[in-house]
Enzyme design. Structure first.
Site: not given
Ligand code: ACO
Length: 316
Positions: A116, A240, A270
């Site tokens: 990215c 990004h 993304n």
């Molecule tokens: N829908 C509903 N619930 C979900 C989902 C979903 N899609 N995904 C996870 N949950 C649940 C989890 O199981 C968890 O439940 P629990 O509390 O009962 O265990 C709860 O929601 C919270 O999950 P988290 O993983 O803590 O959620 P978080 O707030 O961290 O959000 C996310 C997750 C959106 C993936 C976030 O961590 C994020 O954006 N990370 C960065 C990812 C990123 O930017 N990647 C790209 C990099 S760039 C590249 O090179 C492509």
């Protein structure tokens, strides 16, 4: 981090174009096939819908054609094509070869893969080629992440999508637009986000989130310093487009208000290499960028990589 040496030839963007697949997938549609909801995705990421479809070459040819048309230049006068992508259409040859042929160019063409952060890496590389004597470079950032996404994995499928953005940069007689830049990579973090050849994306979301904020801020500060500016002299941040909460946290640490950022991820998801050009040219097309504005581009991605650039917008 060195900047282009003084006395070297600078460059500026003289035309741009973007491309998104026609097919739109909403959060509600995703929640029909996996255990998620529109509310959760909006709250945790800011994403509302995304565009899915096409190939990396087809999207690149569309955005590249628009950028060349807007520049009003002869495609044969382009000296190099730099395509940033982490989703090439084939392992061999580079997708830039397909794009070069599709746009009827006759020039060197190569792919850059820095996930990215890739568009900023490619833009910096383009400026480097100009500093070495080339006149016109087509820089494209395109990804079709939907092809390497596991559509049953709610951790990743809600985030990733497809798109493309392109810019023609031209050697300028006066000062160039690139005031400062930085790029970095920390390969010890490669397991946080990866896809094996032929496989799908695996991600440690929480850890990527935590590190993303830190490395975006560090890279942005290096570029702003290299440009001889302070954060309050930055008129627009183009981050990004991964997660609205990452953008908010990074801007807070940089002490830059959200009103001075460009955000399109609600519409695009993304799109990796395409994300920064999509957000930049959306802001420009909406008239949010004036000649002379200092624009900070800053990205992070798998690797983990980071890259940033401060450009002084001066199209004419
Ligand atoms: N829908 C509903 N619930 C979900 C989902 C979903 N899609 N995904 C996870 N949950 C649940 C989890 O199981 C968890 O439940 P629990 O509390 O009962 O265990 C709860 O929601 C919270 O999950 P988290 O993983 O803590 O959620 P978080 O707030 O961290 O959000 C996310 C997750 C959106 C993936 C976030 O961590 C994020 O954006 N990370 C960065 C990812 C990123 O930017 N990647 C790209 C990099 S760039 C590249 O090179 C492509």
């Amino acid at each position: 981090m060195p900047i282009i040496p003084s006395g070297a030839i600078g460059a500026k963007i003289i035309g741009w174009g973007t491309s998104l697949p026609q097919k739109v997938v909403t959060n509600d549609e995703l929640s029909k096939t996996m255990d998620t909801s529109d509310e959760w995705i909006r709250e945790r990421t800011g994403i509302e819908r995304r565009h899915i479809g096409g190939t990396t070459a087809s999207l690149s040819i569309e955005s590249g054609r628009k950028a060349i048309e807007m520049s009003g230049i002869d495609p044969l006068s382009i000296d190099a094509l730099v395509l940033s992508t982490t989703t090439p259409d084939r392992t061999v040859p580079a997708t830039s070869a397909t794009v070069q042929h599709g746009l009827s160019l006759r020039c060197g063409a190569f792919d850059v893969n820095a996930a990215c952060s890739g568009f900023v890496y490619a833009l910096i590389t383009g400026h480097g080629l100009v500093a070495m004597g080339m006149k016109r470079i087509l820089v494209i950032g395109t990804d079709t992440l939907s092809r390497i996404t596991d559509w049953t994995d709610r951790n990743t499928a809600i985030l990733f999508a497809d798109g493309s953005g392109a810019a023609v940069i031209e050697a300028s007689s006066g000062p160039g637009q690139l005031l400062g830049w930085d790029f970095d990579a920390d390969g010890s973090l490669e397991d946080l986000l990866y896809a094996e050849i032929g496989g799908t994306l695996h991600m440690e979301g929480k850890e990527v989130f935590r590190r993303a904020v830190r490395i975006m801020v560090e890279s942005a500060e290096k570029s702003i310093k290299a440009a001889g500016l302070t954060t309050n002299e930055i008129d627009l941040v183009v981050p990004h487009q991964a997660n609205l909460r990452i953008i908010e946290a990074a801007c807070k640490r940089l002490d830059i208000p959200m009103s001075r950022t460009s955000v399109v991820l609600n519409e695009t998801g993304n799109t990796s290499s395409a994300s920064i050009p999509l957000a930049l040219f959306d802001a420009v097309d909406r008239g949010r960028v004036k000649s002379g504005d200092n624009v900070l581009l800053v990205g992070f991605g798998a690797g983990m990589t980071a890259a940033s650039a401060v450009i002084k917008w001066n199209q004419s």
